[in-house]
Design a protein around this motif. Structure first.
Motif, mmCIF file in Angstrom:
data_model
loop_
_atom_site.group_PDB
_atom_site.id
_atom_site.type_symbol
_atom_site.label_atom_id
_atom_site.label_comp_id
_atom_site.label_asym_id
_atom_site.label_seq_id
_atom_site.Cartn_x
_atom_site.Cartn_y
_atom_site.Cartn_z
ATOM 1 N N PHE A 31 0.871 -1.182 0.000
ATOM 2 C CA PHE A 31 0.000 0.000 0.000
ATOM 3 C C PHE A 31 0.899 1.221 0.000
ATOM 4 O O PHE A 31 1.648 1.442 0.965
ATOM 5 C CB PHE A 31 -0.928 -0.018 1.210
ATOM 6 C CG PHE A 31 -1.808 1.195 1.304
ATOM 7 C CD1 PHE A 31 -2.728 1.491 0.299
ATOM 8 C CD2 PHE A 31 -1.715 2.050 2.390
ATOM 9 C CE1 PHE A 31 -3.541 2.609 0.394
ATOM 10 C CE2 PHE A 31 -2.519 3.165 2.492
ATOM 11 C CZ PHE A 31 -3.440 3.449 1.488
ATOM 12 N N GLU A 32 0.894 2.007 -1.115
ATOM 13 C CA GLU A 32 1.831 3.129 -1.220
ATOM 14 C C GLU A 32 1.160 4.330 -1.869
ATOM 15 O O GLU A 32 0.148 4.217 -2.569
ATOM 16 C CB GLU A 32 3.058 2.712 -2.031
ATOM 17 C CG GLU A 32 2.736 2.240 -3.427
ATOM 18 C CD GLU A 32 3.983 1.813 -4.193
ATOM 19 O OE1 GLU A 32 5.080 2.248 -3.798
ATOM 20 O OE2 GLU A 32 3.836 1.073 -5.173
ATOM 21 N N MET A 33 1.765 5.515 -1.611
ATOM 22 C CA MET A 33 1.299 6.776 -2.193
ATOM 23 C C MET A 33 2.251 7.176 -3.324
ATOM 24 O O MET A 33 3.468 7.193 -3.126
ATOM 25 C CB MET A 33 1.259 7.866 -1.119
ATOM 26 C CG MET A 33 0.856 9.244 -1.670
ATOM 27 S SD MET A 33 0.557 10.473 -0.369
ATOM 28 C CE MET A 33 2.084 10.408 0.554
ATOM 29 N N ASP A 49 -1.935 9.297 -6.152
ATOM 30 C CA ASP A 49 -2.515 7.961 -6.277
ATOM 31 C C ASP A 49 -2.143 7.127 -5.046
ATOM 32 O O ASP A 49 -0.971 7.104 -4.617
ATOM 33 C CB ASP A 49 -1.996 7.249 -7.534
ATOM 34 C CG ASP A 49 -2.457 7.927 -8.806
ATOM 35 O OD1 ASP A 49 -3.553 8.529 -8.796
ATOM 36 O OD2 ASP A 49 -1.726 7.864 -9.820
ATOM 37 N N PHE A 50 -3.144 6.422 -4.474
ATOM 38 C CA PHE A 50 -2.917 5.473 -3.377
ATOM 39 C C PHE A 50 -3.195 4.088 -3.953
ATOM 40 O O PHE A 50 -4.359 3.729 -4.229
ATOM 41 C CB PHE A 50 -3.834 5.774 -2.195
ATOM 42 C CG PHE A 50 -3.567 7.124 -1.577
ATOM 43 C CD1 PHE A 50 -2.568 7.290 -0.631
ATOM 44 C CD2 PHE A 50 -4.301 8.237 -1.960
ATOM 45 C CE1 PHE A 50 -2.318 8.529 -0.063
ATOM 46 C CE2 PHE A 50 -4.069 9.477 -1.396
ATOM 47 C CZ PHE A 50 -3.063 9.635 -0.462
ATOM 48 N N PRO A 61 -8.194 8.807 3.646
ATOM 49 C CA PRO A 61 -7.177 9.662 3.028
ATOM 50 C C PRO A 61 -6.623 10.660 4.028
ATOM 51 O O PRO A 61 -7.227 10.907 5.079
ATOM 52 C CB PRO A 61 -7.955 10.368 1.919
ATOM 53 C CG PRO A 61 -9.344 10.458 2.435
ATOM 54 C CD PRO A 61 -9.565 9.203 3.260
ATOM 55 N N THR A 91 -6.544 1.404 -7.141
ATOM 56 C CA THR A 91 -5.960 2.727 -6.926
ATOM 57 C C THR A 91 -7.055 3.732 -6.601
ATOM 58 O O THR A 91 -8.098 3.772 -7.262
ATOM 59 C CB THR A 91 -5.180 3.200 -8.163
ATOM 60 O OG1 THR A 91 -4.199 2.227 -8.514
ATOM 61 C CG2 THR A 91 -4.510 4.535 -7.907
ATOM 62 N N TYR A 92 -6.801 4.579 -5.571
ATOM 63 C CA TYR A 92 -7.628 5.749 -5.259
ATOM 64 C C TYR A 92 -6.847 6.976 -5.732
ATOM 65 O O TYR A 92 -5.688 7.181 -5.319
ATOM 66 C CB TYR A 92 -7.911 5.853 -3.754
ATOM 67 C CG TYR A 92 -8.842 4.777 -3.219
ATOM 68 C CD1 TYR A 92 -10.223 4.963 -3.239
ATOM 69 C CD2 TYR A 92 -8.319 3.597 -2.695
ATOM 70 C CE1 TYR A 92 -11.075 3.977 -2.743
ATOM 71 C CE2 TYR A 92 -9.169 2.611 -2.197
ATOM 72 C CZ TYR A 92 -10.542 2.806 -2.233
ATOM 73 O OH TYR A 92 -11.377 1.840 -1.746
ATOM 74 N N GLN A 108 0.076 10.381 6.065
ATOM 75 C CA GLN A 108 -0.231 8.992 5.752
ATOM 76 C C GLN A 108 -1.717 8.797 5.480
ATOM 77 O O GLN A 108 -2.570 9.462 6.058
ATOM 78 C CB GLN A 108 0.190 8.077 6.903
ATOM 79 C CG GLN A 108 1.694 8.040 7.150
ATOM 80 C CD GLN A 108 2.035 7.212 8.361
ATOM 81 O OE1 GLN A 108 1.315 7.240 9.368
ATOM 82 N NE2 GLN A 108 3.137 6.462 8.290
ATOM 83 N N ALA A 109 -1.971 7.843 4.568
ATOM 84 C CA ALA A 109 -3.322 7.331 4.372
ATOM 85 C C ALA A 109 -3.349 5.914 4.912
ATOM 86 O O ALA A 109 -2.306 5.242 5.001
ATOM 87 C CB ALA A 109 -3.689 7.350 2.896
ATOM 88 N N LYS A 119 -0.589 1.508 6.290
ATOM 89 C CA LYS A 119 -0.458 2.950 6.117
ATOM 90 C C LYS A 119 0.622 3.244 5.072
ATOM 91 O O LYS A 119 1.632 2.555 5.008
ATOM 92 C CB LYS A 119 -0.099 3.629 7.436
ATOM 93 C CG LYS A 119 -1.197 3.547 8.480
ATOM 94 C CD LYS A 119 -0.806 4.315 9.738
ATOM 95 C CE LYS A 119 -1.933 4.241 10.769
ATOM 96 N NZ LYS A 119 -1.594 5.010 12.003
ATOM 97 N N SER A 120 0.362 4.319 4.275
ATOM 98 C CA SER A 120 1.358 4.759 3.279
ATOM 99 C C SER A 120 2.371 5.666 3.947
ATOM 100 O O SER A 120 2.136 6.191 5.054
ATOM 101 C CB SER A 120 0.665 5.503 2.146
ATOM 102 O OG SER A 120 0.044 6.674 2.624
#
Length: 594
Positions: A31-33, A49-50, A61, A91-92, A108-109, A119-120
């Motif tokens: 899970f990354e940003m 993009d998440f 978010p 992807t969000y 972080q998201a 968490k990102s």
């Protein structure tokens, strides 16, 4: 054999261990940003993009401090099977606009996947001052503006009066975009110019350059202009609405770039033509407005003939220039030669460099008496814009020898008076005896009084009185019939001007040349204007000033347009007959109003 087995045990252990680690990596949750950029101007946009490799719940978010959310969250899911292995991605996405300059932290998201919270990592963003051209966020309209150009290329911007210039309208398209359709919004009006459109039969894309860059272009419109007025003349712009396909940063399932469509209005812009007046110094007295490079001649079909036979005397100008915009000189023929109205002929083709060909007047000449008759030399003057000088050409003197025929009465009478002598006839008996009986009759003994002629002349006035009364009533009735008189006069006028065109029905080129000449001659006679002032826009203005109804003006202009386009398009005999009937009708209608 045991030795070989001992060597392979460590190798097998390593391979097995690596496969186990790879299997664990594939099963690991990510899970990354992802940021579209880490440094941007305050007038740019940021995409965040998440992304995760497994589906999850309760996505939370960050608060995006220092940014305003323009769009999002939008979801996109990708799933595929390759060699029996499933690949999944979700992807969000957010589109953000910075609210101030400075350095900001996107925190972080979080998301819950398989009961665990992931968490990102937080990331830093620097927002700078506004940039001239925001990168990566340009709209389709701005891309089309930079890659689409309509240009009017003019062959010469400082011509002389009545010197030909050409205007070529080209649409330049960058290789980055493509054009799927276009339509004209506003066609230019060439006021104070004589104009002729050069039809573009097919749109052919060609390679070229625009401001030093490689482009493709098509020629949309070509027109030849002859300025009819000196000074600064404006050429109105040509405007088009163009449908443009603009590439985006997206790609379809097969990896091809996705295009978006937009409509753009492009214009060639106003252009100013600085028209030079013809110099007054050295202008010949017989100059009639001819500008170009010409040859001039006067020829006859024969130089020896008998009385009552006919010959053709042709006054011809050939070359390159404004051949339709000046009058030919008239020959000075002896009064003893009977001369008929000339027949005008032209063989002109118009290219981007202007008109070229020849025009001529053919006179039918019939001598009545025997003798020798000289046709004196005549002159034709024109201005050559290349040498910037006036040139006067002279024709050769021609001697017409009438071999057989009656002698001119004036000369024969004089000859008889000078050469006549009394003829004396001698006979054998010079004297005769006096006759005692005669049969003499009185000379002039017939008297008019009491004769038949006397009574006829006496009764003739009485017979003429009722005839005169009937004639007077008929004439008064015709005079009072104003509408009928106008109709008869208009029909007679139409037949007069269209007689030459009627004789050329079936011969397309000759018919439309004669028809155009007839329409121009009619307006010249009615409006009292010079030939060089003719253009469709000028004609429309003059007819509006004369309060001619708009329908008649449109029909007249439409006929002139047909005459121009008929030289380059196939026209049937039926179409020619229809145009002839329309010309006769429109002349009759306009003559009632002028």
């Amino acid at each position: 054999m045991p030795k070989l087995f001992k060597i392979n045990i460590p190798l097998l252990f390593i391979v097995f261990f690596s496969l186990m680690l790879r299997a664990q990596d594939k099963g690991a949750v990510t899970f990354e940003m992802k940021l579209s950029k880490e440094k941007l101007g305050i007038n740019e946009r940021l995409r965040v993009d998440f992304a995760m490799n497994k589906d999850g719940d309760n996505f939370t978010p960050p608060d995006f401090n220092g940014f305003r959310v323009l769009m999002g969250p939008s979801q996109s899911i990708s799933s595929s099977w390759v060699n029996g292995v499933r690949s999944y991605s979700k992807t969000y996405s957010y589109t953000l606009a910075p609210t101030a300059r400075g350095k900001f932290l996107i925190k972080q998201a979080s998301i819950v996947i398989d009961g665990k919270t992931y968490k990102s990592l937080a990331k830093k963003i620097e927002v700078t001052a506004a940039v001239d051209k925001p990168n990566g966020e340009r709209s389709p309209d701005s891309i089309a503006d930079d890659n689409l150009h309509l240009v009017a290329e003019i062959s010469k911007t400082n011509p002389f009066l009545n010197e030909a210039i050409s205007v070529v309208y080209k649409l330049y398209v960058s290789p980055q975009i493509s054009v799927s359709n276009y339509r004209p919004l506003d066609n230019p009006k060439y006021n104070n110019f004589w104009s002729q459109d050069m039809q573009v039969s097919r749109l052919n894309a060609q390679n070229g350059t625009y401001k030093g860059k490689s482009y493709r272009y098509v020629v949309l419109k070509r027109v030849v202009l002859y300025p009819q007025k000196s000074g600064n003349l404006e050429i109105e712009p040509l405007s088009l609405e163009v449908t443009v396909d603009v590439p985006t940063n997206k790609r379809d399932f097969f990896g091809s770039r996705v295009y978006t469509q937009t409509n753009k209005t492009v214009s060639a812009g106003n252009r100013t033509i600085k028209v030079q007046a013809l110099p007054e110094k050295g202008k010949p007295a017989d100059f009639s407005g001819a500008v170009g490079d010409f040859d001039f001649s006067v020829t006859t079909s024969k130089t020896e003939l008998n009385a009552s036979e006919s010959l053709q005397a042709k006054v011809e100008v050939s070359g390159k220039g404004n051949l339709k915009l000046f009058q030919l000189p008239k020959p000075n023929l002896p009064s003893s030669l009977e001369v008929y109205e000339p027949e005008f002929n032209e063989g002109i083709r118009t290219t981007l460099t202007g008109m070229q060909g020849k025009v001529s007047d053919s006179y039918t000449v019939v001598p009545a008496y025997k003798g020798k008759y000289p046709i004196p030399s005549i002159s034709f003057s024109y201005f050559n814009p290349k040498t910037k000088q006036y040139i006067t050409a002279h024709s050769n003197e021609i001697l017409i020898n009438v071999i057989e025929g009656p002698t001119n009465s004036t000369s024969s009478t004089t000859q008889n008076n000078t050469n006549s002598k009394q003829v004396v006839v001698s006979t054998g008996n010079a004297f005769h005896f006096i006759k005692t009986k005669t049969n003499l009759q009185a000379i002039g003994g017939h008297y008019f009084f009491g004769s038949t002629s006397f009574y006829l002349w006496l009764l003739l006035p009485l017979l003429l009185i009722p005839i005169y009364i009937l004639f007077r009533k008929k004439r008064d009735a015709i005079s009072n019939d104003v509408i009928g008189n106008k109709i008869r006069k208009a029909n007679k006028l139409a037949k007069k001007y269209l007689s030459t065109a009627k004789g050329q029905l079936g011969n397309k080129d000759a018919f439309y040349v004669a028809l155009e000449k007839a329409l121009h001659n009619y307006l010249k006679a009615k409006l009292k204007i010079e030939t060089s002032e003719f253009s469709k826009d000028k004609i429309q203005v003059l007819l509006n000033e004369k309060e001619v109804d708009s329908s008649s003006i449109e029909r007249f202009i439409h006929l002139l347009t047909n005459c121009e386009s008929a030289r380059y398009s196939p026209f049937s005999n039926v179409q020619m007959q229809q145009d002839y009937d329309k010309a006769s009708e429109v002349i009759s209608l306009m003559d009632k109003q002028l």
